[in-house]
Scaffold this motif. Structure first.
Motif, PDB file in Angstrom:
ATOM      1  N   TYR A  16     -10.258   4.497   6.383  1.00 17.85           N
ATOM      2  CA  TYR A  16     -10.124   3.411   7.423  1.00 17.85           C
ATOM      3  C   TYR A  16      -8.667   2.966   7.438  1.00 17.85           C
ATOM      4  CZ  TYR A  16     -10.476  -0.647   4.271  1.00 17.85           C
ATOM      5  OH  TYR A  16     -10.377  -1.438   3.242  1.00 17.85           O
ATOM      6  N   TRP A  17      -8.343   2.672   8.776  1.00 20.52           N
ATOM      7  CA  TRP A  17      -7.144   2.264   8.946  1.00 20.52           C
ATOM      8  C   TRP A  17      -6.631   0.883   8.842  1.00 20.52           C
ATOM      9  CZ3 TRP A  17      -3.359   5.985   9.626  1.00 20.52           C
ATOM     10  CH2 TRP A  17      -4.078   7.241  10.068  1.00 20.52           C
ATOM     11  N   ALA A  18      -5.627   0.135   8.322  1.00 17.48           N
ATOM     12  CA  ALA A  18      -5.200  -1.081   8.067  1.00 17.48           C
ATOM     13  C   ALA A  18      -3.823  -0.900   8.325  1.00 17.48           C
ATOM     14  CB  ALA A  18      -5.711  -1.292   6.658  1.00 17.48           C
ATOM     15  N   SER A  19      -3.129  -2.314   8.147  1.00 21.12           N
ATOM     16  CA  SER A  19      -1.851  -2.586   8.189  1.00 21.12           C
ATOM     17  C   SER A  19      -1.103  -3.467   7.201  1.00 21.12           C
ATOM     18  CB  SER A  19      -1.227  -2.969   9.630  1.00 21.12           C
ATOM     19  OG  SER A  19      -2.217  -4.095   9.809  1.00 21.12           O
ATOM     20  N   ILE A  20      -0.160  -3.370   6.891  1.00 17.21           N
ATOM     21  CA  ILE A  20       0.494  -4.374   6.022  1.00 17.21           C
ATOM     22  C   ILE A  20       0.653  -5.743   6.532  1.00 17.21           C
ATOM     23  CG2 ILE A  20       2.391  -4.664   4.424  1.00 17.21           C
ATOM     24  CD1 ILE A  20       2.906  -1.872   4.094  1.00 17.21           C
ATOM     25  N   SER A  21      -0.009  -6.642   5.905  1.00 18.17           N
ATOM     26  CA  SER A  21       0.318  -8.035   6.766  1.00 18.17           C
ATOM     27  C   SER A  21       1.290  -8.950   6.160  1.00 18.17           C
ATOM     28  CB  SER A  21      -1.174  -8.855   6.484  1.00 18.17           C
ATOM     29  OG  SER A  21      -1.375  -8.962   4.985  1.00 18.17           O
ATOM     30  N   MET A  38       5.609   1.963  -7.519  1.00 15.53           N
ATOM     31  CA  MET A  38       6.213   2.989  -7.001  1.00 15.53           C
ATOM     32  C   MET A  38       7.240   2.773  -5.852  1.00 15.53           C
ATOM     33  SD  MET A  38       2.680   5.069  -6.947  1.00 15.53           S
ATOM     34  CE  MET A  38       3.202   6.319  -5.599  1.00 15.53           C
ATOM     35  N   TRP A  39       6.614   1.800  -4.800  1.00 15.75           N
ATOM     36  CA  TRP A  39       7.303   1.591  -3.663  1.00 15.75           C
ATOM     37  C   TRP A  39       7.269   0.032  -3.338  1.00 15.75           C
ATOM     38  CZ3 TRP A  39      10.837   5.054  -1.674  1.00 15.75           C
ATOM     39  CH2 TRP A  39      10.667   6.320  -1.836  1.00 15.75           C
ATOM     40  N   GLU A  40       8.156  -0.719  -2.745  1.00 19.08           N
ATOM     41  CA  GLU A  40       8.227  -1.803  -2.068  1.00 19.08           C
ATOM     42  C   GLU A  40       8.460  -1.661  -0.717  1.00 19.08           C
ATOM     43  OE1 GLU A  40      11.250  -5.138  -2.330  1.00 19.08           O
ATOM     44  OE2 GLU A  40       9.534  -5.724  -3.946  1.00 19.08           O
ATOM     45  N   TYR A  41       7.647  -2.128   0.095  1.00 21.30           N
ATOM     46  CA  TYR A  41       7.699  -1.955   1.538  1.00 21.30           C
ATOM     47  C   TYR A  41       7.997  -3.228   2.147  1.00 21.30           C
ATOM     48  CZ  TYR A  41       4.882   2.288   1.030  1.00 21.30           C
ATOM     49  OH  TYR A  41       4.508   3.526   0.484  1.00 21.30           O
ATOM     50  N   ARG A  42       9.210  -3.350   3.075  1.00 26.89           N
ATOM     51  CA  ARG A  42       9.389  -4.439   3.585  1.00 26.89           C
ATOM     52  C   ARG A  42       9.478  -4.203   4.937  1.00 26.89           C
ATOM     53  NH1 ARG A  42      14.342  -6.828   0.279  1.00 26.89           N
ATOM     54  NH2 ARG A  42      13.472  -6.335  -1.855  1.00 26.89           N
ATOM     55  N   ARG A  43       8.367  -3.936   5.476  1.00 29.45           N
ATOM     56  CA  ARG A  43       7.802  -3.522   7.028  1.00 29.45           C
ATOM     57  C   ARG A  43       6.546  -3.967   7.300  1.00 29.45           C
ATOM     58  NH1 ARG A  43       9.423   1.516  10.610  1.00 29.45           N
ATOM     59  NH2 ARG A  43       9.338   0.405  12.468  1.00 29.45           N
ATOM     60  N   LYS A  44       6.480  -5.424   7.709  1.00 25.17           N
ATOM     61  CA  LYS A  44       5.149  -5.936   8.015  1.00 25.17           C
ATOM     62  C   LYS A  44       4.542  -5.158   9.212  1.00 25.17           C
ATOM     63  CE  LYS A  44       3.034 -10.195   9.420  1.00 25.17           C
ATOM     64  NZ  LYS A  44       3.353 -11.616   9.595  1.00 25.17           N
ATOM     65  N   ASP A  45       3.385  -4.957   9.322  1.00 29.07           N
ATOM     66  CA  ASP A  45       2.479  -4.332  10.301  1.00 29.07           C
ATOM     67  C   ASP A  45       2.693  -2.777  10.169  1.00 29.07           C
ATOM     68  OD1 ASP A  45       1.897  -6.690  11.690  1.00 29.07           O
ATOM     69  OD2 ASP A  45       3.549  -6.635  12.686  1.00 29.07           O
ATOM     70  N   LEU A  46       3.159  -2.269   9.163  1.00 25.23           N
ATOM     71  CA  LEU A  46       3.262  -0.938   9.007  1.00 25.23           C
ATOM     72  C   LEU A  46       1.926  -0.447   8.709  1.00 25.23           C
ATOM     73  CD1 LEU A  46       5.198   1.788   8.591  1.00 25.23           C
ATOM     74  CD2 LEU A  46       4.842   1.190   6.282  1.00 25.23           C
ATOM     75  N   PRO A  47       1.363   0.863   9.624  1.00 24.10           N
ATOM     76  CA  PRO A  47      -0.053   1.306   9.435  1.00 24.10           C
ATOM     77  C   PRO A  47      -0.092   1.878   8.121  1.00 24.10           C
ATOM     78  CG  PRO A  47       1.195   2.765  11.031  1.00 24.10           C
ATOM     79  CD  PRO A  47       2.224   1.520  10.681  1.00 24.10           C
ATOM     80  N   VAL A  48      -1.376   1.995   7.466  1.00 26.51           N
ATOM     81  CA  VAL A  48      -1.607   2.407   6.169  1.00 26.51           C
ATOM     82  C   VAL A  48      -2.974   3.204   6.386  1.00 26.51           C
ATOM     83  CG1 VAL A  48       0.027   1.404   4.627  1.00 26.51           C
ATOM     84  CG2 VAL A  48      -2.319   0.691   4.911  1.00 26.51           C
ATOM     85  N   HIS A  51       1.155  11.686  19.208  1.00 23.19           N
ATOM     86  CA  HIS A  51       2.645  11.114  19.179  1.00 23.19           C
ATOM     87  C   HIS A  51       2.565  10.082  18.225  1.00 23.19           C
ATOM     88  CE1 HIS A  51       3.674  12.921  23.364  1.00 23.19           C
ATOM     89  NE2 HIS A  51       3.320  13.912  22.345  1.00 23.19           N
ATOM     90  N   ILE A  52       1.485   9.441  17.543  1.00 22.11           N
ATOM     91  CA  ILE A  52       1.639   8.318  16.630  1.00 22.11           C
ATOM     92  C   ILE A  52       0.892   8.756  15.397  1.00 22.11           C
ATOM     93  CG2 ILE A  52       1.773   6.284  18.555  1.00 22.11           C
ATOM     94  CD1 ILE A  52      -0.932   6.041  18.484  1.00 22.11           C
ATOM     95  N   TRP A  53       1.023   7.916  14.462  1.00 27.56           N
ATOM     96  CA  TRP A  53       0.414   8.019  13.272  1.00 27.56           C
ATOM     97  C   TRP A  53      -0.293   6.419  12.817  1.00 27.56           C
ATOM     98  CZ3 TRP A  53      -0.129   5.566   8.377  1.00 27.56           C
ATOM     99  CH2 TRP A  53      -0.829   6.341   7.507  1.00 27.56           C
ATOM    100  N   GLY A  54      -1.720   6.409  12.911  1.00 30.83           N
ATOM    101  CA  GLY A  54      -2.294   5.234  12.504  1.00 30.83           C
ATOM    102  C   GLY A  54      -3.565   4.907  13.307  1.00 30.83           C
ATOM    103  N   ASP A  55      -3.617   6.057  14.374  1.00 32.52           N
ATOM    104  CA  ASP A  55      -4.902   5.826  15.184  1.00 32.52           C
ATOM    105  C   ASP A  55      -6.386   6.226  14.600  1.00 32.52           C
ATOM    106  OD1 ASP A  55      -3.677   8.743  15.069  1.00 32.52           O
ATOM    107  OD2 ASP A  55      -5.530   8.998  16.611  1.00 32.52           O
TER     108      ASP A  55
END
Length: 154
Positions: free
Chosen positions: A31-36, A53-63, A150-154
């Protein structure tokens, strides 16, 4: 705004409400979620003792959530990297990221509709009302219909 207005990749959407991804045990994976949060760590395994492994500094990035283990979620990011994040770092808010090249955001869900905005690759926005290969894409209150390929996260 004119159709010449282009959103830059650095533009992030406004904060979305924290709909806890961890409180969805009945939702089937994937299922789709996003970084909050503003900073989230992806780990090699479902434990705070496992290397980052990684540190994300992008709130709302889809995963994409592909597995669960207690209060941990195995996620895939837009680049295809998979790892584990604490469920409290995720939201069920539907977001997407523009892929490929500059993409038109149309006034209606049709390639023949007027272009309201254009979005650069990497722009993140909230998506809603997805149907027939289109999603309504909202970037900081500027809305338009974008094709789902044209998007990723749908």
């Amino acid at each position: 705004m004119t159709s010449r207005h282009i959103f830059a990749a650095a533009v992030l959407m406004a904060s979305v409400g924290p709909a806890a991804a961890q409180s969805q045990p009945d939702v089937e994976v994937p299922y789709w979620a996003s970084i909050s949060v503003d900073k989230a760590r992806m780990r090699k395994g479902p434990s705070p003792d496992v290397p980052v492994m990684w540190e994300y500094r992008r709130k709302d990035l889809p995963v994409k959530v592909v597995a669960r283990h207690e209060n941990w979620r195995k996620v895939e990011d837009p680049d295809g990297t998979q790892g584990w994040m604490a469920a409290r770092l995720l939201s069920r808010a539907r977001t997407a990221i523009v892929t490929g090249e500059i993409r038109p955001m149309h006034e209606d869900a049709s390639v023949s509709a007027a272009v309201a905005y254009r979005a650069q690759p990497g722009v993140v926005g909230r998506i809603s009302d997805c149907k027939n290969g289109w999603c309504l894409f909202d970037v900081q209150g500027r809305k338009g219909w974008i094709q789902t390929d044209h998007i990723w996260g749908d």
